[in-house]
Design an enzyme around this catalytic site. Structure first.
Site, PDB file in Angstrom:
ATOM      1  N   ARG A   1       0.979  -1.185  -0.067  1.00 16.29           N
ATOM      2  CA  ARG A   1       0.020   0.048   0.019  1.00 16.29           C
ATOM      3  C   ARG A   1       0.933   1.279   0.094  1.00 16.29           C
ATOM      4  O   ARG A   1       0.606   2.303  -0.622  1.00 16.29           O
ATOM      5  CB  ARG A   1      -0.980   0.045   1.185  1.00 16.29           C
ATOM      6  CG  ARG A   1      -1.874   1.237   1.339  1.00 16.29           C
ATOM      7  CD  ARG A   1      -2.895   1.284   2.240  1.00 16.29           C
ATOM      8  NE  ARG A   1      -2.836   0.385   3.398  1.00 16.29           N
ATOM      9  CZ  ARG A   1      -2.310   0.576   4.488  1.00 16.29           C
ATOM     10  NH1 ARG A   1      -1.566   1.822   4.544  1.00 16.29           N
ATOM     11  NH2 ARG A   1      -2.150  -0.371   5.432  1.00 16.29           N
TER      12      ARG A   1
ATOM     13  N   TYR B   1     -15.855  17.513 -14.078  1.00 15.60           N
ATOM     14  CA  TYR B   1     -16.225  16.058 -14.366  1.00 15.60           C
ATOM     15  C   TYR B   1     -17.268  15.937 -13.431  1.00 15.60           C
ATOM     16  O   TYR B   1     -17.366  16.441 -12.260  1.00 15.60           O
ATOM     17  CB  TYR B   1     -15.159  15.491 -14.331  1.00 15.60           C
ATOM     18  CG  TYR B   1     -15.282  13.920 -14.140  1.00 15.60           C
ATOM     19  CD1 TYR B   1     -15.825  13.112 -15.453  1.00 15.60           C
ATOM     20  CD2 TYR B   1     -15.248  13.234 -12.987  1.00 15.60           C
ATOM     21  CE1 TYR B   1     -16.085  12.103 -15.358  1.00 15.60           C
ATOM     22  CE2 TYR B   1     -15.519  11.813 -13.081  1.00 15.60           C
ATOM     23  CZ  TYR B   1     -15.927  11.143 -14.336  1.00 15.60           C
ATOM     24  OH  TYR B   1     -16.163   9.835 -14.170  1.00 15.60           O
TER      25      TYR B   1
ATOM     26  N   ASP C   1      -7.014  19.560 -13.542  1.00 20.28           N
ATOM     27  CA  ASP C   1      -7.302  18.099 -14.131  1.00 20.28           C
ATOM     28  C   ASP C   1      -6.835  18.343 -15.646  1.00 20.28           C
ATOM     29  O   ASP C   1      -7.592  18.884 -16.503  1.00 20.28           O
ATOM     30  CB  ASP C   1      -8.671  17.976 -13.934  1.00 20.28           C
ATOM     31  CG  ASP C   1      -8.871  16.567 -14.339  1.00 20.28           C
ATOM     32  OD1 ASP C   1      -8.375  16.213 -15.136  1.00 20.28           O
ATOM     33  OD2 ASP C   1     -10.066  15.937 -13.726  1.00 20.28           O
TER      34      ASP C   1
ATOM     35  N   LYS D   1      -8.223   7.222 -19.022  1.00 20.67           N
ATOM     36  CA  LYS D   1      -8.524   7.816 -20.485  1.00 20.67           C
ATOM     37  C   LYS D   1      -7.542   7.693 -21.152  1.00 20.67           C
ATOM     38  O   LYS D   1      -6.977   6.727 -21.668  1.00 20.67           O
ATOM     39  CB  LYS D   1      -9.032   9.311 -20.231  1.00 20.67           C
ATOM     40  CG  LYS D   1     -10.097   9.484 -19.116  1.00 20.67           C
ATOM     41  CD  LYS D   1     -11.585   8.747 -19.073  1.00 20.67           C
ATOM     42  CE  LYS D   1     -12.199   8.717 -17.941  1.00 20.67           C
ATOM     43  NZ  LYS D   1     -12.512   9.775 -17.257  1.00 20.67           N
TER      44      LYS D   1
HETATM   45  C1  LIG Z   1     -13.047  10.290 -15.829  1.00 16.96           C
HETATM   46  C2  LIG Z   1     -12.674  11.468 -15.477  1.00 16.96           C
HETATM   47  C3  LIG Z   1     -12.135  11.591 -13.881  1.00 16.96           C
HETATM   48  C4  LIG Z   1     -12.268  10.588 -12.923  1.00 16.96           C
HETATM   49  O1  LIG Z   1     -11.595   9.444 -13.122  1.00 16.96           O
HETATM   50  P1  LIG Z   1     -11.922   7.900 -12.922  1.00 16.96           P
HETATM   51  O2  LIG Z   1     -10.772   7.062 -13.490  1.00 16.96           O
HETATM   52  O3  LIG Z   1     -13.122   7.578 -13.608  1.00 16.96           O
HETATM   53  O4  LIG Z   1     -12.227   8.061 -11.261  1.00 16.96           O
HETATM   54  C5  LIG Z   1     -11.780  12.974 -13.420  1.00 16.96           C
HETATM   55  N1  LIG Z   1     -11.748  13.885 -14.430  1.00 16.96           N
HETATM   56  C6  LIG Z   1     -11.825  13.841 -15.620  1.00 16.96           C
HETATM   57  C7  LIG Z   1     -11.838  15.145 -16.471  1.00 16.96           C
HETATM   58  C8  LIG Z   1     -12.414  12.595 -16.245  1.00 16.96           C
HETATM   59  O5  LIG Z   1     -12.715  12.552 -17.431  1.00 16.96           O
END
Ligand SMILES: *Cc1c(COP(=O)(O)O)cnc(C)c1O
Length: 387
Positions: free
Chosen positions: A51, A103, A175, A200
């Site tokens: 962890r 998001y 982000d 993504k």
């Molecule tokens: C998908 C996404 C998230 C969240 O990520 P997860 O891997 O689904 O927890 C956060 N910010 C953006 C811009 C995203 O597209």
């Protein structure tokens, strides 16, 4: 040549990774071990318990830190796990300013989890810097930027927002999931923390869920590491291996994602069925100039508005063959979705339409297939439903 003079294509493949010293294995092994032998109590070889740290994970953390131009990387089991860790920096009474179209999961975490802990939030249109200035005050701990935004792909001037945050001693977190470090590097623009959903583009093959934080500040990284280990939203080594594997082709994939998105946007803008196209690479996009300054290319995401009802639009997105009807983005395969009926359905209709998310809006994650097949697929779906 100095490592940090190397180009991103080279660093994506090599940063943080050497052939395994024991075996020569070229790819970082999956260290599937929960615990590590010590030679004497406290005398370990850098790892005690998985962890807290794992060699496969450490390779990925070093790789991502390098790509974002920061000294320190931390990876998490999901993007939300990473975002939560930034919010862990807040204390009761603190204030957060975020872009108004973050998001959905981020919005839920902020308003339904941290709200309970007496952290307050203001969501503002960050393409309007006056709104940002008015919202940030002495209690503001974090200014949360997501750029380009979803699904209208509006690009926020990170350097300007970071400056406003710093004038009030707040942290600026960005982000960077939609753009990736191939297209913009928020730390270079003044941000303190970069956040990713590795699910993504970074993973890139729709086969792994993960998150990351990168910072250049050692003290900040230590605090993030404390929460990473304490909360425990850490990834397994197989997930880290998949992301490491995916990132090696990120620069090549991003080139094709951008090329296909641009070609689709240009083609859609000329179609009679289409009322409007949202792609930051088009001159017509309201934040095209900011995008041109901040980004190296315009990304693989685009949205467009059909001259059609909610039902007709649902039929169009249900009638594609090459495009898969699905939420999420950033994989090699093209995805299509209808925000009003899917990703943004929870927003009340009037509010949604006022924000520009009309019934006829369609969001596309352009994959890396041949663009002729993507265009033909959309044309067939338009003709079937609207023809
Ligand atoms: C998908 C996404 C998230 C969240 O990520 P997860 O891997 O689904 O927890 C956060 N910010 C953006 C811009 C995203 O597209």
């Amino acid at each position: 040549m100095d490592d940090d003079q190397r180009q991103i294509e080279t660093r994506a493949i090599h940063a943080g990774q050497q052939p395994d010293p024991e075996t020569g294995a070229v790819m970082t092994p999956i260290y599937a071990s929960s615990t590590y032998a010590q030679d004497a109590p406290g005398d370990d070889r850098g790892y005690e318990y998985s962890r807290t740290g794992n060699p496969t994970r450490a390779a990925l953390e070093a790789n991502l830190a390098d790509l974002e131009g920061g000294a320190h990387g931390r990876v998490f089991s999901t993007g939300m796990g990473a975002i939560n860790t930034v919010l862990n920096l807040c204390e009761s009474g603190d204030h957060v300013v975020a872009s108004n179209d973050v998001y959905g999961g981020t919005h839920r975490l902020f308003t339904q989890v941290y709200d309970q802990y007496d952290v307050s939030f203001d969501f503002v249109d960050m393409t309007d810097l006056d709104e940002v200035s008015e919202a940030v005050h002495s209690e503001t701990r974090v200014v949360w930027v997501e750029t380009p935004t979803n699904p209208l792909l509006r690009v926020i001037d990170t350097a300007a927002v970071a400056e406003i945050a710093h004038a009030h001693d707040a942290l600026c977190a960005v982000d960077n999931t939609f753009a990736t470090p191939c297209l913009q590097r928020p730390l270079e623009d003044g941000a303190d923390i970069v956040c990713h959903s590795l699910t993504k583009y970074m993973g890139g093959h729709s086969d792994v869920v993960g998150g990351a934080l990168v910072t250049d500040d050692a003290e900040l990284d230590e605090r993030l590491g404390f929460y990473q280990n304490s909360v425990g939203a850490t990834p397994d080594p197989f997930g880290c291996f998949l992301v490491l594997r995916g990132v090696k082709t990120l620069p090549v994939r991003m080139e094709r994602h951008c090329e296909n998105a641009r070609a689709l946007a240009t083609w859609l803008a000329d179609r009679s069925e289409v009322q409007r196209v949202y792609y930051p690479g088009l001159d017509s996009h309201p934040t095209h100039e900011t995008a041109a300054e901040q980004m190296d290319d315009y990304g693989g995401m685009l949205s467009f508005e059909l001259d059609a009802t909610l039902e007709q639009t649902s039929a169009v997105v249900s009638n594609t063959d090459v495009f898969t009807l699905a939420e999420s983005l950033g994989g090699v395969e093209s995805l299509i979705e209808q925000p009003a009926a899917m990703t943004h359905q929870s927003i009340p209709r009037e509010e949604r339409i006022a924000a520009g998310l009309t019934d006829g809006l369609i969001r596309v994650s352009a994959g890396i297939e041949h663009v002729d097949d993507l265009r033909a697929d959309l044309e067939r779906a338009f003709d079937t439903v609207l023809g």
